[in-house]
Write a protein that holds these residues in place. Structure first.
Motif, PDB file in Angstrom:
ATOM      1  N   GLN A  18       0.828  -1.202   0.000  1.00 14.08           N
ATOM      2  CA  GLN A  18       0.000   0.000   0.000  1.00 14.08           C
ATOM      3  C   GLN A  18       0.860   1.249   0.000  1.00 14.08           C
ATOM      4  O   GLN A  18       0.577   2.224  -0.697  1.00 14.08           O
ATOM      5  CB  GLN A  18      -0.919  -0.013   1.224  1.00 14.08           C
ATOM      6  CG  GLN A  18      -1.976  -1.112   1.157  1.00 14.08           C
ATOM      7  CD  GLN A  18      -2.731  -1.260   2.469  1.00 14.08           C
ATOM      8  OE1 GLN A  18      -2.302  -0.751   3.505  1.00 14.08           O
ATOM      9  NE2 GLN A  18      -3.847  -1.959   2.415  1.00 14.08           N
ATOM     10  N   GLY A  62       2.239   1.896  -3.339  1.00 11.05           N
ATOM     11  CA  GLY A  62       1.247   2.474  -4.225  1.00 11.05           C
ATOM     12  C   GLY A  62       1.128   3.960  -4.018  1.00 11.05           C
ATOM     13  O   GLY A  62       0.982   4.736  -4.974  1.00 11.05           O
ATOM     14  N   LEU A  63       1.208   4.395  -2.779  1.00 11.13           N
ATOM     15  CA  LEU A  63       1.142   5.825  -2.473  1.00 11.13           C
ATOM     16  C   LEU A  63       2.370   6.533  -3.015  1.00 11.13           C
ATOM     17  O   LEU A  63       2.278   7.635  -3.555  1.00 11.13           O
ATOM     18  CB  LEU A  63       1.048   6.030  -0.955  1.00 11.13           C
ATOM     19  CG  LEU A  63       0.988   7.474  -0.483  1.00 11.13           C
ATOM     20  CD1 LEU A  63      -0.249   8.169  -1.047  1.00 11.13           C
ATOM     21  CD2 LEU A  63       0.979   7.543   1.037  1.00 11.13           C
ATOM     22  N   GLU A  64       3.526   5.889  -2.884  1.00 12.26           N
ATOM     23  CA  GLU A  64       4.760   6.479  -3.401  1.00 12.26           C
ATOM     24  C   GLU A  64       4.666   6.677  -4.910  1.00 12.26           C
ATOM     25  O   GLU A  64       5.098   7.687  -5.455  1.00 12.26           O
ATOM     26  CB  GLU A  64       5.947   5.578  -3.062  1.00 12.26           C
ATOM     27  CG  GLU A  64       7.290   6.153  -3.471  1.00 12.26           C
ATOM     28  CD  GLU A  64       8.428   5.227  -3.084  1.00 12.26           C
ATOM     29  OE1 GLU A  64       8.629   4.219  -3.797  1.00 12.26           O
ATOM     30  OE2 GLU A  64       9.100   5.503  -2.086  1.00 12.26           O
ATOM     31  N   LEU A  75       1.900   7.157  -6.523  1.00  9.49           N
ATOM     32  CA  LEU A  75       0.922   8.219  -6.752  1.00  9.49           C
ATOM     33  C   LEU A  75       1.563   9.602  -6.635  1.00  9.49           C
ATOM     34  O   LEU A  75       1.392  10.463  -7.493  1.00  9.49           O
ATOM     35  CB  LEU A  75      -0.226   8.103  -5.735  1.00  9.49           C
ATOM     36  CG  LEU A  75      -1.250   9.246  -5.722  1.00  9.49           C
ATOM     37  CD1 LEU A  75      -2.053   9.244  -7.010  1.00  9.49           C
ATOM     38  CD2 LEU A  75      -2.179   9.121  -4.521  1.00  9.49           C
ATOM     39  N   THR A 111      -6.555   3.300   3.127  1.00  8.61           N
ATOM     40  CA  THR A 111      -5.115   3.525   3.097  1.00  8.61           C
ATOM     41  C   THR A 111      -4.850   4.975   2.709  1.00  8.61           C
ATOM     42  O   THR A 111      -5.736   5.672   2.190  1.00  8.61           O
ATOM     43  CB  THR A 111      -4.439   2.610   2.063  1.00  8.61           C
ATOM     44  OG1 THR A 111      -4.890   2.983   0.751  1.00  8.61           O
ATOM     45  CG2 THR A 111      -4.781   1.154   2.321  1.00  8.61           C
ATOM     46  N   GLU A 144      -3.110   5.838   0.284  1.00  7.46           N
ATOM     47  CA  GLU A 144      -3.241   5.870  -1.172  1.00  7.46           C
ATOM     48  C   GLU A 144      -4.682   6.175  -1.590  1.00  7.46           C
ATOM     49  O   GLU A 144      -4.926   6.874  -2.582  1.00  7.46           O
ATOM     50  CB  GLU A 144      -2.801   4.534  -1.762  1.00  7.46           C
ATOM     51  CG  GLU A 144      -2.879   4.477  -3.280  1.00  7.46           C
ATOM     52  CD  GLU A 144      -2.506   3.100  -3.813  1.00  7.46           C
ATOM     53  OE1 GLU A 144      -2.476   2.958  -5.044  1.00  7.46           O
ATOM     54  OE2 GLU A 144      -2.248   2.192  -3.000  1.00  7.46           O
ATOM     55  N   GLU A 145      -5.635   5.666  -0.814  1.00  9.46           N
ATOM     56  CA  GLU A 145      -7.049   5.834  -1.155  1.00  9.46           C
ATOM     57  C   GLU A 145      -7.601   7.204  -0.794  1.00  9.46           C
ATOM     58  O   GLU A 145      -8.608   7.639  -1.357  1.00  9.46           O
ATOM     59  CB  GLU A 145      -7.880   4.740  -0.460  1.00  9.46           C
ATOM     60  CG  GLU A 145      -7.615   3.355  -1.017  1.00  9.46           C
ATOM     61  CD  GLU A 145      -8.246   2.257  -0.183  1.00  9.46           C
ATOM     62  OE1 GLU A 145      -8.663   1.239  -0.761  1.00  9.46           O
ATOM     63  OE2 GLU A 145      -8.324   2.404   1.062  1.00  9.46           O
ATOM     64  N   TRP A 150      -1.181  17.726  -3.890  1.00 12.23           N
ATOM     65  CA  TRP A 150      -2.052  16.664  -3.399  1.00 12.23           C
ATOM     66  C   TRP A 150      -2.761  17.095  -2.121  1.00 12.23           C
ATOM     67  O   TRP A 150      -2.174  17.747  -1.262  1.00 12.23           O
ATOM     68  CB  TRP A 150      -1.238  15.395  -3.115  1.00 12.23           C
ATOM     69  CG  TRP A 150      -0.653  14.784  -4.345  1.00 12.23           C
ATOM     70  CD1 TRP A 150      -1.180  13.799  -5.127  1.00 12.23           C
ATOM     71  CD2 TRP A 150       0.600  15.121  -4.954  1.00 12.23           C
ATOM     72  NE1 TRP A 150      -0.350  13.519  -6.184  1.00 12.23           N
ATOM     73  CE2 TRP A 150       0.755  14.312  -6.106  1.00 12.23           C
ATOM     74  CE3 TRP A 150       1.598  16.037  -4.645  1.00 12.23           C
ATOM     75  CZ2 TRP A 150       1.869  14.385  -6.931  1.00 12.23           C
ATOM     76  CZ3 TRP A 150       2.708  16.127  -5.470  1.00 12.23           C
ATOM     77  CH2 TRP A 150       2.835  15.296  -6.594  1.00 12.23           C
ATOM     78  N   GLU A 152       2.971   4.038   6.062  1.00 14.84           N
ATOM     79  CA  GLU A 152       2.426   4.623   4.838  1.00 14.84           C
ATOM     80  C   GLU A 152       2.820   6.095   4.709  1.00 14.84           C
ATOM     81  O   GLU A 152       3.116   6.580   3.612  1.00 14.84           O
ATOM     82  CB  GLU A 152       0.906   4.489   4.828  1.00 14.84           C
ATOM     83  CG  GLU A 152       0.424   3.058   4.678  1.00 14.84           C
ATOM     84  CD  GLU A 152      -1.051   3.003   4.323  1.00 14.84           C
ATOM     85  OE1 GLU A 152      -1.504   3.847   3.542  1.00 14.84           O
ATOM     86  OE2 GLU A 152      -1.737   2.110   4.843  1.00 14.84           O
ATOM     87  N   SER A 174       5.901   7.260   2.891  1.00 14.45           N
ATOM     88  CA  SER A 174       5.900   7.312   1.430  1.00 14.45           C
ATOM     89  C   SER A 174       5.612   8.708   0.903  1.00 14.45           C
ATOM     90  O   SER A 174       5.730   8.958  -0.296  1.00 14.45           O
ATOM     91  CB  SER A 174       4.839   6.342   0.885  1.00 14.45           C
ATOM     92  OG  SER A 174       5.117   5.035   1.313  1.00 14.45           O
TER      93      SER A 174
END
Length: 289
Positions: free
Chosen positions: A4, A7-9, A11, A87, A89-90, A100, A125, A128
């Motif tokens: 997860q 994935g954020l990294e 993004l 998460t 990321e979400e 962001w 998380e 990231s």
């Protein structure tokens, strides 16, 4: 690093920040209704436009509204991450190139989380987001304990006020409280008729602070922002002044404030000093809850 977190990294974008780590800037006020959130959103936009990677976090507990200002829908926020229901990321939303939004929570439930496992995952998380150059934190107004937690954890504190006597008094009260935890505080005087009026208000606050607070406090005027009816309209229309109304005076004034923040970070980079980082910010913050 978890899947997860990776994935954020992806993004936000991996790689070293432009200026050697994430600088956390908390923007606050002694009184509500002084344009704090509008200024926060526009500063974040300008810094992103100048090439910095910028995150903006809504920490106005009780009145989280940056998603409305940016005209995006945020169904989940940082509280859902702490609950394990989402998460990072979400919840992280891309607003513009290099910008962001981290949606905040409109209640005080965020203060109740201290479970070591949840906090550990949260921090994993959050690491990231280290590719960000700036994290702009839009706090609530006043000197409540929750707000002070965010201010204490931030690298820089910027206080916003307007020429209203009550707002000036509340700004001084805020500065007095913050001076106990920070040696340097920035001041922005909003909705002034002229730069001269803003300078006069700053001089008055600085004189009182110097006489009553003393110590090593360094109070800096980051800028004055002139009043314009189009600013209020931009809020209602959910557009950014510095993007859609770049030719009006307040837009240029806000750009000047953002540039000073960018220059301050770049000076630190040239001095070879590295920011403490966003992970460290959340560690300091959650350690206080």
């Amino acid at each position: 690093m978890s899947t997860q977190a990776r994935g954020l990294e992806a993004l936000v974008g991996s790689g070293a920040p432009k200026g050697g780590g994430t600088r956390v800037v908390a923007i606050t006020s002694g009184k509500g209704g002084v344009g704090k959130s509008t200024i926060s959103a526009n500063i974040a936009y300008v810094l992103a436009r100048e090439g910095f990677k910028v995150g903006i976090m809504d920490a106005d507990i009780g009145l989280a509204n940056l998603d409305v200002m940016f005209n995006v829908r945020a169904d989940r926020n940082i509280l859902h991450v702490l609950k394990g229901e989402a998460t990072f990321e979400e919840i992280v939303t891309r607003i513009e190139p290099n910008l962001w939004l981290i949606p905040g929570e409109s209640g005080d439930e965020i203060l109740k989380f201290s479970d070591a496992t949840i906090v550990s995952r949260f921090l994993d998380e959050a690491e990231s987001l280290e590719s960000l150059d700036f994290l702009i934190v839009d706090t609530g107004a006043g000197i409540g304990d929750t707000i002070q937690m965010f201010l204490r954890a931030a690298d820089d504190v910027v206080v916003v006020t307007v020429p209203d006597p009550a707002a000036i008094t509340d700004a001084y009260a805020m500065i007095k409280v913050v001076s106990k935890i920070k040696e340097e505080i920035g001041l922005v005087v909003n909705q002034v008729k002229s730069a001269k009026e803003g300078q006069k208000i700053f001089d008055t606050i600085e004189k009182v602070a110097r006489g009553n607070i003393g110590g090593d406090l360094k109070l800096t005027l980051l800028g004055t922002i002139r009043s314009d009816a189009y600013v209020a309209r931009s809020v209602k229309q959910r557009v950014l002044v510095c993007k859609e109304l770049a030719n009006i005076a307040p837009a240029g004034d806000i750009e000047a404030v953002a540039s000073r923040l960018g220059e301050k970070k770049e000076r630190k980079m040239l001095d070879g000093r590295k920011e403490r980082g966003i992970g460290n910010f959340f560690k300091r913050l959650l350690g206080q809850f």
